[in-house]
Design a protein around this motif. Sequence first.
Motif, PDB file in Angstrom:
ATOM      1  N   PRO A 268      25.200   9.323 -38.706  1.00 12.41           N
ATOM      2  CA  PRO A 268      23.948   9.516 -37.946  1.00 12.41           C
ATOM      3  C   PRO A 268      23.801  10.970 -37.470  1.00 12.41           C
ATOM      4  O   PRO A 268      24.787  11.711 -37.422  1.00 12.41           O
ATOM      5  CB  PRO A 268      24.112   8.566 -36.751  1.00 12.41           C
ATOM      6  CG  PRO A 268      25.573   8.380 -36.599  1.00 12.41           C
ATOM      7  CD  PRO A 268      26.182   8.525 -37.967  1.00 12.41           C
ATOM      8  N   PRO A 269      22.585  11.358 -37.106  1.00 16.12           N
ATOM      9  CA  PRO A 269      22.337  12.754 -36.720  1.00 16.12           C
ATOM     10  C   PRO A 269      23.252  13.252 -35.599  1.00 16.12           C
ATOM     11  O   PRO A 269      23.745  14.384 -35.662  1.00 16.12           O
ATOM     12  CB  PRO A 269      20.879  12.736 -36.245  1.00 16.12           C
ATOM     13  CG  PRO A 269      20.260  11.569 -36.936  1.00 16.12           C
ATOM     14  CD  PRO A 269      21.351  10.558 -37.120  1.00 16.12           C
ATOM     15  N   CYS A 379      23.842   4.345 -27.976  1.00 14.65           N
ATOM     16  CA  CYS A 379      22.874   5.443 -28.031  1.00 14.65           C
ATOM     17  C   CYS A 379      22.306   5.798 -26.643  1.00 14.65           C
ATOM     18  O   CYS A 379      22.113   6.966 -26.328  1.00 14.65           O
ATOM     19  CB  CYS A 379      21.717   5.086 -28.965  1.00 14.65           C
ATOM     20  SG  CYS A 379      22.283   4.791 -30.645  1.00 14.65           S
ATOM     21  N   ILE A 382      24.676   8.039 -24.921  1.00 16.58           N
ATOM     22  CA  ILE A 382      24.704   9.389 -25.514  1.00 16.58           C
ATOM     23  C   ILE A 382      23.482  10.171 -25.022  1.00 16.58           C
ATOM     24  O   ILE A 382      23.587  11.323 -24.607  1.00 16.58           O
ATOM     25  CB  ILE A 382      24.720   9.305 -27.065  1.00 16.58           C
ATOM     26  CG1 ILE A 382      26.011   8.613 -27.522  1.00 16.58           C
ATOM     27  CG2 ILE A 382      24.611  10.698 -27.698  1.00 16.58           C
ATOM     28  CD1 ILE A 382      26.060   8.259 -28.998  1.00 16.58           C
ATOM     29  N   ARG A 383      22.338   9.494 -25.043  1.00 14.44           N
ATOM     30  CA  ARG A 383      21.107  10.178 -24.588  1.00 14.44           C
ATOM     31  C   ARG A 383      21.220  10.584 -23.123  1.00 14.44           C
ATOM     32  O   ARG A 383      20.747  11.634 -22.719  1.00 14.44           O
ATOM     33  CB  ARG A 383      19.894   9.275 -24.795  1.00 14.44           C
ATOM     34  CG  ARG A 383      19.369   9.307 -26.230  1.00 14.44           C
ATOM     35  CD  ARG A 383      18.011   8.653 -26.331  1.00 14.44           C
ATOM     36  NE  ARG A 383      18.111   7.216 -26.207  1.00 14.44           N
ATOM     37  CZ  ARG A 383      18.327   6.392 -27.235  1.00 14.44           C
ATOM     38  NH1 ARG A 383      18.421   6.870 -28.451  1.00 14.44           N
ATOM     39  NH2 ARG A 383      18.423   5.095 -27.054  1.00 14.44           N
ATOM     40  N   CYS A 390      21.278  13.802 -29.457  1.00 18.12           N
ATOM     41  CA  CYS A 390      20.485  12.712 -30.030  1.00 18.12           C
ATOM     42  C   CYS A 390      19.180  13.238 -30.623  1.00 18.12           C
ATOM     43  O   CYS A 390      18.234  13.520 -29.908  1.00 18.12           O
ATOM     44  CB  CYS A 390      20.199  11.657 -28.966  1.00 18.12           C
ATOM     45  SG  CYS A 390      19.206  10.297 -29.617  1.00 18.12           S
ATOM     46  N   LYS A 391      19.189  13.392 -31.931  1.00 17.36           N
ATOM     47  CA  LYS A 391      17.967  13.813 -32.642  1.00 17.36           C
ATOM     48  C   LYS A 391      17.686  12.711 -33.671  1.00 17.36           C
ATOM     49  O   LYS A 391      18.026  12.843 -34.851  1.00 17.36           O
ATOM     50  CB  LYS A 391      18.183  15.140 -33.386  1.00 17.36           C
ATOM     51  CG  LYS A 391      18.632  16.290 -32.504  1.00 17.36           C
ATOM     52  CD  LYS A 391      17.426  17.088 -32.024  1.00 17.36           C
ATOM     53  CE  LYS A 391      17.846  18.281 -31.185  1.00 17.36           C
ATOM     54  NZ  LYS A 391      17.725  18.049 -29.747  1.00 17.36           N
ATOM     55  N   PRO A 392      17.139  11.589 -33.218  1.00 17.11           N
ATOM     56  CA  PRO A 392      17.037  10.410 -34.089  1.00 17.11           C
ATOM     57  C   PRO A 392      16.256  10.649 -35.369  1.00 17.11           C
ATOM     58  O   PRO A 392      15.277  11.392 -35.370  1.00 17.11           O
ATOM     59  CB  PRO A 392      16.328   9.373 -33.216  1.00 17.11           C
ATOM     60  CG  PRO A 392      15.893  10.068 -31.991  1.00 17.11           C
ATOM     61  CD  PRO A 392      16.548  11.402 -31.914  1.00 17.11           C
ATOM     62  N   CYS A 396      17.485   5.493 -37.181  1.00 13.50           N
ATOM     63  CA  CYS A 396      17.921   5.210 -35.806  1.00 13.50           C
ATOM     64  C   CYS A 396      17.062   4.121 -35.165  1.00 13.50           C
ATOM     65  O   CYS A 396      17.458   3.522 -34.170  1.00 13.50           O
ATOM     66  CB  CYS A 396      17.868   6.475 -34.953  1.00 13.50           C
ATOM     67  SG  CYS A 396      19.094   7.695 -35.437  1.00 13.50           S
ATOM     68  N   PRO A 402      25.905   4.492 -32.775  1.00 16.93           N
ATOM     69  CA  PRO A 402      26.090   5.303 -33.983  1.00 16.93           C
ATOM     70  C   PRO A 402      26.936   4.605 -35.045  1.00 16.93           C
ATOM     71  O   PRO A 402      26.724   4.804 -36.244  1.00 16.93           O
ATOM     72  CB  PRO A 402      26.807   6.562 -33.481  1.00 16.93           C
ATOM     73  CG  PRO A 402      26.682   6.564 -32.015  1.00 16.93           C
ATOM     74  CD  PRO A 402      26.349   5.177 -31.559  1.00 16.93           C
ATOM     75  N   TYR A 405      24.803   2.411 -37.087  1.00 19.79           N
ATOM     76  CA  TYR A 405      24.006   3.241 -38.003  1.00 19.79           C
ATOM     77  C   TYR A 405      24.783   3.412 -39.305  1.00 19.79           C
ATOM     78  O   TYR A 405      24.267   3.196 -40.395  1.00 19.79           O
ATOM     79  CB  TYR A 405      23.749   4.600 -37.345  1.00 19.79           C
ATOM     80  CG  TYR A 405      22.950   5.587 -38.168  1.00 19.79           C
ATOM     81  CD1 TYR A 405      21.636   5.895 -37.830  1.00 19.79           C
ATOM     82  CD2 TYR A 405      23.509   6.233 -39.281  1.00 19.79           C
ATOM     83  CE1 TYR A 405      20.899   6.809 -38.572  1.00 19.79           C
ATOM     84  CE2 TYR A 405      22.776   7.144 -40.029  1.00 19.79           C
ATOM     85  CZ  TYR A 405      21.482   7.433 -39.669  1.00 19.79           C
ATOM     86  OH  TYR A 405      20.747   8.341 -40.404  1.00 19.79           O
TER      87      TYR A 405
HETATM   88  S1  SF4 Z   1      19.589   7.269 -31.817  1.00 20.90           S
HETATM   89 FE1  SF4 Z   1      20.578   8.098 -33.673  1.00 20.90          FE
HETATM   90  S2  SF4 Z   1      20.951  10.254 -33.180  1.00 20.90           S
HETATM   91 FE2  SF4 Z   1      20.514   9.220 -31.252  1.00 20.90          FE
HETATM   92  S3  SF4 Z   1      22.492   8.649 -30.459  1.00 20.90           S
HETATM   93 FE3  SF4 Z   1      21.772   6.879 -31.612  1.00 20.90          FE
HETATM   94  S4  SF4 Z   1      22.589   7.163 -33.651  1.00 20.90           S
HETATM   95 FE4  SF4 Z   1      22.789   9.105 -32.601  1.00 20.90          FE
END
Ligand code: SF4
Length: 425
Positions: A268-269, A379, A382-383, A390-392, A396, A402, A405
């Motif tokens: 994932p990104p 996620c 993380i955000r 987090c650059k979905p 995503c 992640p 993903y």
């Molecule tokens: S939405 Fe995507 S980029 Fe954002 S934290 Fe989750 S897996 Fe990572």
Amino acid sequence: MLDPFGKKALEYLNSVGIESLNEFLSIIPARIDVNTALERVSWINTQNYPPDDIINLDRTKGELYDIMTFYALLGALVVSPYGLEMELVKLTNLEIYRSRFEQRIRETKKEILPSKQTEKLNNLVNQLSIKVKAVTKNEIDQRDRIILEKILWKDELDIEDRENKELKFKIHISDFFKFIGDDLKKYYVKGGYVYIQKGMLINAWQRSFELNIERAVNKIYENRDEIFQNYYSELYHRLNEIARKYFKKRLGIIEKASAQPLKFDLFPPCIKIALGGVPSGLRNYAITVLLTSFISYARICPNPSKRNVRVKDCIKDLSIIEKEILPIIIDAGNRCNPPLFEDQPNEVKNVWYHLGFGYTSYPTLEESGNSTWYFPPNCDKIRANAPQLCKPDKDCRYIRNPLTYYLRKLYLESRKRSEESEKSE
Ligand code: SF4
């Protein structure tokens, strides 16, 4: 109850005092035994259509019972999301709900008054998770109706075909774009709704149903520790047996994600950003917390089958960690600005700590379990902790962690391979 993801289903669960999905999953094992839940899928190996007693389960045993048998299967999928078991649950339950829907539409035809028919159809489609209404008799202008009938019926269709081609439903334009297409040219559109035939409604609903299964499994996965119970593990393993029998041909091509070499292009990104190195304020979180947990689980235990799994439960010696996992983490740390491990040499001990070996530099395999092996954060965490990571991307949309993903992408890749190999046979 027609659609287990519809607003009505959720209202119903609330009305009987169930407030969250996890609460619902925690009461299911006491109410539905494993064999009963499996009846929703096991028919696939002996017949093409679901048996009547399953189609009518909501009527004979009640809506709550019916919906519990379905959610029991979703709980089991969380043990190992994205695999043949998910395909099996989708396929069999789509067929059950489709048959149920067709049956209930047929029943509305028994009403002689058109207004009663429309009322019943509306009661039916109101339960769907997409925004649909039944079309009333005089809703389409007479002139438009004649033109549409000419186009749709082409004068030569028999009565049954004509009935199937009738524009009996209208779907909200937003759901039309989500589940049918983006070209309105061939459709009759009025008041924010697109007029469609029964078959199109069923296809649109099928798409939403598949998406909702993925969403629900990912939602449960977010707090999966709460539902790690023998019941769901047993159900998962029995699902796996049925799926292996049904999808025999695809075995070997589609397998559930297991310990295997990493595929970096499917990451994932947020993980790709962490791998590229990050500025000082983000380094510890990106490398020691996120990357360490993600890379270690993705490489050696992508589908942990129990809570508090330890590294020594998954591998026999530390060579994979020392030769593959640590170099990836150290290299990413060195790409940070300033380089993480040059700046903070003791941070390597923290990496071992997050791998579950305690705060140490040279552990043995036996020491795994001295601390917790951190699972990749969800996620939303993380955000909250490192929004810059987090650059979905479009994938995503389906996941909430992640690691899922990555599991999803691995699965889609193997499914594509399987489809290509089927075509070339
Ligand atoms: S939405 Fe995507 S980029 Fe954002 S934290 Fe989750 S897996 Fe990572």
